[in-house]
Design a protein around this motif. Structure first.
Motif, PDB file in Angstrom:
ATOM      1  N   LEU A 196      37.067  23.993 -40.741  1.00 38.75           N
ATOM      2  CA  LEU A 196      36.255  25.071 -40.176  1.00 38.75           C
ATOM      3  C   LEU A 196      36.949  25.964 -39.263  1.00 38.75           C
ATOM      4  O   LEU A 196      36.461  26.858 -38.514  1.00 38.75           O
ATOM      5  CB  LEU A 196      35.001  24.334 -39.538  1.00 38.75           C
ATOM      6  CG  LEU A 196      34.091  23.615 -40.583  1.00 38.75           C
ATOM      7  CD1 LEU A 196      32.729  23.065 -39.794  1.00 38.75           C
ATOM      8  CD2 LEU A 196      33.643  24.451 -41.859  1.00 38.75           C
ATOM      9  N   ALA A 197      38.344  25.643 -38.695  1.00 40.20           N
ATOM     10  CA  ALA A 197      39.089  26.463 -37.516  1.00 40.20           C
ATOM     11  C   ALA A 197      39.665  27.556 -38.239  1.00 40.20           C
ATOM     12  O   ALA A 197      40.206  28.402 -37.442  1.00 40.20           O
ATOM     13  CB  ALA A 197      39.976  25.451 -36.880  1.00 40.20           C
ATOM     14  N   GLY A 198      39.580  28.024 -39.413  1.00 37.60           N
ATOM     15  CA  GLY A 198      40.108  29.196 -39.927  1.00 37.60           C
ATOM     16  C   GLY A 198      41.619  28.774 -40.516  1.00 37.60           C
ATOM     17  O   GLY A 198      42.201  27.873 -40.664  1.00 37.60           O
ATOM     18  N   THR A 199      42.289  30.069 -41.125  1.00 34.98           N
ATOM     19  CA  THR A 199      43.371  29.870 -41.929  1.00 34.98           C
ATOM     20  C   THR A 199      44.633  29.425 -40.972  1.00 34.98           C
ATOM     21  O   THR A 199      45.008  30.132 -40.119  1.00 34.98           O
ATOM     22  CB  THR A 199      43.742  31.304 -42.672  1.00 34.98           C
ATOM     23  OG1 THR A 199      42.600  31.603 -43.417  1.00 34.98           O
ATOM     24  CG2 THR A 199      45.015  31.152 -43.383  1.00 34.98           C
ATOM     25  N   ALA A 200      45.346  28.464 -41.524  1.00 39.74           N
ATOM     26  CA  ALA A 200      46.298  27.678 -40.885  1.00 39.74           C
ATOM     27  C   ALA A 200      47.791  28.170 -41.442  1.00 39.74           C
ATOM     28  O   ALA A 200      48.358  27.353 -41.857  1.00 39.74           O
ATOM     29  CB  ALA A 200      46.175  26.281 -40.633  1.00 39.74           C
ATOM     30  N   GLY A 209      48.474  25.343 -33.033  1.00 36.78           N
ATOM     31  CA  GLY A 209      47.767  24.422 -32.823  1.00 36.78           C
ATOM     32  C   GLY A 209      46.572  24.253 -34.014  1.00 36.78           C
ATOM     33  O   GLY A 209      46.424  23.110 -34.199  1.00 36.78           O
ATOM     34  N   ILE A 210      46.057  25.318 -34.529  1.00 37.23           N
ATOM     35  CA  ILE A 210      45.292  25.149 -35.588  1.00 37.23           C
ATOM     36  C   ILE A 210      45.645  24.557 -36.695  1.00 37.23           C
ATOM     37  O   ILE A 210      45.089  23.838 -37.469  1.00 37.23           O
ATOM     38  CB  ILE A 210      44.777  26.803 -35.985  1.00 37.23           C
ATOM     39  CG1 ILE A 210      43.600  26.875 -36.984  1.00 37.23           C
ATOM     40  CG2 ILE A 210      45.702  27.478 -36.615  1.00 37.23           C
ATOM     41  CD1 ILE A 210      42.830  28.073 -37.046  1.00 37.23           C
ATOM     42  N   GLY A 211      46.942  24.672 -37.082  1.00 31.55           N
ATOM     43  CA  GLY A 211      47.825  24.022 -38.242  1.00 31.55           C
ATOM     44  C   GLY A 211      48.002  22.550 -38.037  1.00 31.55           C
ATOM     45  O   GLY A 211      48.972  22.046 -38.730  1.00 31.55           O
ATOM     46  N   GLY A 212      48.095  22.115 -36.644  1.00 29.53           N
ATOM     47  CA  GLY A 212      48.594  20.806 -36.444  1.00 29.53           C
ATOM     48  C   GLY A 212      50.315  20.701 -36.229  1.00 29.53           C
ATOM     49  O   GLY A 212      51.027  19.925 -36.355  1.00 29.53           O
ATOM     50  N   GLY A 213      50.776  22.014 -36.040  1.00 26.60           N
ATOM     51  CA  GLY A 213      52.135  22.120 -36.025  1.00 26.60           C
ATOM     52  C   GLY A 213      52.786  22.572 -37.326  1.00 26.60           C
ATOM     53  O   GLY A 213      54.012  22.829 -37.441  1.00 26.60           O
ATOM     54  N   TYR A 214      51.947  23.014 -38.112  1.00 25.86           N
ATOM     55  CA  TYR A 214      52.458  22.978 -39.685  1.00 25.86           C
ATOM     56  C   TYR A 214      51.463  24.467 -40.085  1.00 25.86           C
ATOM     57  O   TYR A 214      50.643  24.904 -39.573  1.00 25.86           O
ATOM     58  CB  TYR A 214      52.296  22.180 -40.567  1.00 25.86           C
ATOM     59  CG  TYR A 214      52.574  20.739 -40.264  1.00 25.86           C
ATOM     60  CD1 TYR A 214      53.999  20.577 -40.462  1.00 25.86           C
ATOM     61  CD2 TYR A 214      52.095  19.995 -39.472  1.00 25.86           C
ATOM     62  CE1 TYR A 214      54.743  19.426 -40.007  1.00 25.86           C
ATOM     63  CE2 TYR A 214      52.671  18.673 -39.120  1.00 25.86           C
ATOM     64  CZ  TYR A 214      54.154  18.426 -39.466  1.00 25.86           C
ATOM     65  OH  TYR A 214      54.782  17.298 -39.026  1.00 25.86           O
ATOM     66  N   ASP A 215      52.197  24.979 -41.285  1.00 23.66           N
ATOM     67  CA  ASP A 215      51.392  26.056 -41.953  1.00 23.66           C
ATOM     68  C   ASP A 215      51.078  25.349 -43.283  1.00 23.66           C
ATOM     69  O   ASP A 215      51.695  24.336 -43.877  1.00 23.66           O
ATOM     70  CB  ASP A 215      52.506  27.270 -42.368  1.00 23.66           C
ATOM     71  CG  ASP A 215      52.975  28.110 -41.019  1.00 23.66           C
ATOM     72  OD1 ASP A 215      51.981  28.833 -40.483  1.00 23.66           O
ATOM     73  OD2 ASP A 215      53.708  27.731 -40.678  1.00 23.66           O
ATOM     74  N   TRP A 216      49.908  25.889 -43.924  1.00 24.91           N
ATOM     75  CA  TRP A 216      49.260  25.191 -44.745  1.00 24.91           C
ATOM     76  C   TRP A 216      49.014  26.313 -46.023  1.00 24.91           C
ATOM     77  O   TRP A 216      48.396  27.382 -45.724  1.00 24.91           O
ATOM     78  CB  TRP A 216      47.909  24.478 -44.288  1.00 24.91           C
ATOM     79  CG  TRP A 216      47.961  23.295 -43.494  1.00 24.91           C
ATOM     80  CD1 TRP A 216      48.148  23.517 -42.154  1.00 24.91           C
ATOM     81  CD2 TRP A 216      48.245  22.027 -43.914  1.00 24.91           C
ATOM     82  NE1 TRP A 216      48.464  22.322 -41.588  1.00 24.91           N
ATOM     83  CE2 TRP A 216      48.556  21.332 -42.800  1.00 24.91           C
ATOM     84  CE3 TRP A 216      48.074  21.082 -45.098  1.00 24.91           C
ATOM     85  CZ2 TRP A 216      48.697  19.994 -42.794  1.00 24.91           C
ATOM     86  CZ3 TRP A 216      48.117  19.842 -45.124  1.00 24.91           C
ATOM     87  CH2 TRP A 216      48.356  19.141 -43.891  1.00 24.91           C
ATOM     88  N   ASP A 252      42.485  34.817 -37.252  1.00 22.27           N
ATOM     89  CA  ASP A 252      41.978  33.226 -37.391  1.00 22.27           C
ATOM     90  C   ASP A 252      42.971  32.415 -36.365  1.00 22.27           C
ATOM     91  O   ASP A 252      43.332  31.349 -36.746  1.00 22.27           O
ATOM     92  CB  ASP A 252      41.865  32.576 -38.688  1.00 22.27           C
ATOM     93  CG  ASP A 252      41.007  33.217 -39.447  1.00 22.27           C
ATOM     94  OD1 ASP A 252      39.934  33.674 -39.069  1.00 22.27           O
ATOM     95  OD2 ASP A 252      41.123  33.007 -40.570  1.00 22.27           O
ATOM     96  N   ALA A 253      43.046  32.862 -34.864  1.00 20.18           N
ATOM     97  CA  ALA A 253      43.922  32.107 -34.200  1.00 20.18           C
ATOM     98  C   ALA A 253      43.437  32.395 -32.894  1.00 20.18           C
ATOM     99  O   ALA A 253      42.983  33.291 -32.386  1.00 20.18           O
ATOM    100  CB  ALA A 253      45.180  32.565 -34.611  1.00 20.18           C
ATOM    101  N   SER A 254      43.976  31.244 -32.005  1.00 18.76           N
ATOM    102  CA  SER A 254      43.873  31.439 -30.450  1.00 18.76           C
ATOM    103  C   SER A 254      45.231  32.664 -30.092  1.00 18.76           C
ATOM    104  O   SER A 254      45.804  33.124 -30.873  1.00 18.76           O
ATOM    105  CB  SER A 254      44.487  30.300 -29.767  1.00 18.76           C
ATOM    106  OG  SER A 254      45.788  29.802 -30.227  1.00 18.76           O
ATOM    107  N   PHE A 255      45.017  33.068 -28.745  1.00 12.25           N
ATOM    108  CA  PHE A 255      46.076  34.013 -28.436  1.00 12.25           C
ATOM    109  C   PHE A 255      47.578  33.374 -28.819  1.00 12.25           C
ATOM    110  O   PHE A 255      48.153  34.362 -29.444  1.00 12.25           O
ATOM    111  CB  PHE A 255      45.799  34.105 -26.796  1.00 12.25           C
ATOM    112  CG  PHE A 255      46.947  35.167 -26.431  1.00 12.25           C
ATOM    113  CD1 PHE A 255      47.078  36.417 -26.552  1.00 12.25           C
ATOM    114  CD2 PHE A 255      48.148  34.699 -25.764  1.00 12.25           C
ATOM    115  CE1 PHE A 255      47.773  37.274 -26.118  1.00 12.25           C
ATOM    116  CE2 PHE A 255      49.080  35.390 -25.185  1.00 12.25           C
ATOM    117  CZ  PHE A 255      48.963  36.594 -25.251  1.00 12.25           C
ATOM    118  N   PHE A 256      47.896  32.285 -28.424  1.00 11.20           N
ATOM    119  CA  PHE A 256      49.195  31.720 -28.494  1.00 11.20           C
ATOM    120  C   PHE A 256      49.450  31.782 -30.286  1.00 11.20           C
ATOM    121  O   PHE A 256      50.502  31.911 -30.523  1.00 11.20           O
ATOM    122  CB  PHE A 256      49.427  30.642 -27.892  1.00 11.20           C
ATOM    123  CG  PHE A 256      49.576  30.810 -26.375  1.00 11.20           C
ATOM    124  CD1 PHE A 256      50.674  31.391 -25.639  1.00 11.20           C
ATOM    125  CD2 PHE A 256      48.251  30.250 -25.738  1.00 11.20           C
ATOM    126  CE1 PHE A 256      50.473  31.292 -24.400  1.00 11.20           C
ATOM    127  CE2 PHE A 256      48.392  30.470 -24.183  1.00 11.20           C
ATOM    128  CZ  PHE A 256      49.639  30.829 -23.672  1.00 11.20           C
TER     129      PHE A 256
END
Length: 206
Positions: free
Chosen positions: A124-128, A86-93, A163-167
């Protein structure tokens, strides 16, 4: 190679993938080295270089557009098989933090280093990325005598669960662990093999 592109391995895991092609003459090797450099810099066509669309790469500037050329500060949006975060919008950056080229009497090289970064839409959400931002990936092409080498060097790879939610953390732990035990190696071996393939992998797959 006199370069600081590849950091010292300090924590987590590391990985190296290397491929090469040799020529009868130096002139042939120099001509192909130029081709290999162009392939390496053409990040958005890496999936064609690899010969598979399983993982795709897109080079973007900080505004989300395709840049005219590879540059420090550019981003690479990576779509790997399976669910994204979710933090990456479905991607890794990752962000390109250093580009370097050089030559001496015995060798020429061109390469760049990337590091996991935030999703530009959520800065600001952290490392994606499934690795923490301690990790780096360095991509290189080198000309040494009559041989052209293509290389990928991963260093300090630690799964990103902070830098992530549980999932997202669960996903990153799973992907990061599979990468740690070597299951990401085939992807990078496909890339380095494609970079030094005599046939043009991009035009062949168009």
């Amino acid at each position: 190679m006199d370069s600081q592109l590849i950091p010292k391995q300090e924590i987590g895991s590391e990985m190296d993938a290397v491929s090469s092609i040799s020529f009868e003459t130096l002139a042939e090797a120099i001509t192909f080295f130029v081709i290999a450099k162009k392939r390496l810099a053409d990040v958005s066509n890496w999936s064609r270089v690899c010969g598979t669309e399983a993982t795709t790469f897109e080079l973007l500037n900080t505004l989300g557009s395709a840049p005219a050329e590879l540059g420090e500060g550019n981003l690479i949006k990576i779509d790997i098989p399976g669910p994204g975060t979710g933090i990456g919008g479905g991607y890794d950056w990752v962000k390109i933090e250093k580009i370097e080229s050089g030559e001496n009497l015995n060798e020429q090289f061109f390469g760049f280093r990337v590091r996991p970064c935030a999703n530009p839409d959520k800065p600001l959400a952290g490392t994606a990325h499934f690795f923490k931002d301690s990790a780096t990936s360095t991509f290189l092409v080198r000309l040494a005598q009559n041989t052209v080498y293509a290389e990928m060097h991963g260093r300090n790879e630690v799964p990103n669960t902070a830098d992530a939610s549980f999932f997202d953390g669960l996903r990153n732990m799973t992907v990061g662990y599979t990468a740690k035990i070597g299951l990401s190696y085939p992807q990078w071996k496909l890339l380095v093999d494609g970079l030094v393939r005599k046939e043009d992998p991009v035009s062949k797959s168009s």
